[in-house]
Design an enzyme around this catalytic site. Sequence first.
Site, PDB file in Angstrom:
ATOM      1  CG  HIS A 198       3.981   2.315  -2.768  1.00 29.42           C
ATOM      2  ND1 HIS A 198       2.893   2.151  -1.918  1.00 29.42           N
ATOM      3  CD2 HIS A 198       3.793   1.425  -3.775  1.00 29.42           C
ATOM      4  CE1 HIS A 198       2.120   1.198  -2.388  1.00 29.42           C
ATOM      5  NE2 HIS A 198       2.635   0.742  -3.511  1.00 29.42           N
ATOM      6  CD  GLU A 301       1.175   4.246  -4.113  1.00 31.20           C
ATOM      7  OE1 GLU A 301       2.040   4.071  -5.000  1.00 31.20           O
ATOM      8  OE2 GLU A 301       0.260   3.430  -3.880  1.00 31.20           O
TER       9      GLU A 301
END
Length: 327
Positions: A198, A301
Amino acid sequence: MSDKYNYLLIEKYNFNLKNKRNTINIQQLNADFGIAKHIEFVQGKGGLPCIQVNNTKASALISVYAGQVLSFKPVNQTEDFMFISDNAYFAEGKASKGGVPICWPWFGAAPEEQDVTALKKPDHGFVRTGLWAVLATEMLANGDSKIVLELKDTEKSRKIWPYSFHLILEILISDSLTLQLLTCNTGKQPFAITEAFHAYLNVGDARKIKVSGLENTDYLDKNAGFSRVHQQGVITLTKETDRIYTNNKHEMLLDDPTFKRQIKISSSGNKNVVVWNPWVKGVAAIKDLDNDDYKQFICLEVANAAEHSVLVLPNSESRMTANYSLA
């Protein structure tokens, strides 16, 4: 490495974060894994144990709590690759907003079928709020620095997600940053995971950036009920953006005219890319972001998400890799 050794390793560096009694653990980690002038274990914000890496190519800061890269900066750069909010939480049980948190064994909200107990299941899984163990550190012959961390299932994790697993995270600090997450199924039952690196990438002004590499692909738009949309050209940010791209090409380019640089993100083992920025209204509702923070980052991500879960059979493994470099 034997299970017995892993257990003893975790016990040896058992941190009591709430009482801040971790000075001796930092000293022991430096004695066992520190490399003079290159790899040093330090007490980070909130008393969390961190690894400071400095070599001839780059510097980095890695939190042993969460296995999270907090900072990466090549030596010829004045600006960090990674964004960290000044409002980010650095405390046991909290996820820190910035750097590269690891989402695992689910991305987003916990799947309903995982709800086998009354325990609350955190968004994006539980490994980003767990203390990892250090397996190895190494200075390679070419001047790169290598950090290896691991995380195993515990009685607590099995109450949330009832499977046996062994995660190994390899972090390579060179003129680029490479992350490799290995998921091993050590139990007798198959399990399915979704996952993501992330990454919060630091930018000069999110309103001016462009992201290429996802042209002519489809994405699921969370802000429109996960309807499927076709991406026509390069990505620019003009509003709240939360998308799961479903057929990526494993290479993106972030063009940042304010910082006068381009960052290339290459990946393998992933079927998706998630693009996220909360924009003006969204950021105001997030306590661990400042109201102007949306201008300073974009999340790109590397992921396996939505319908693209990964089935890991007993005694098998799955691998996902991401690399962040100057173009």
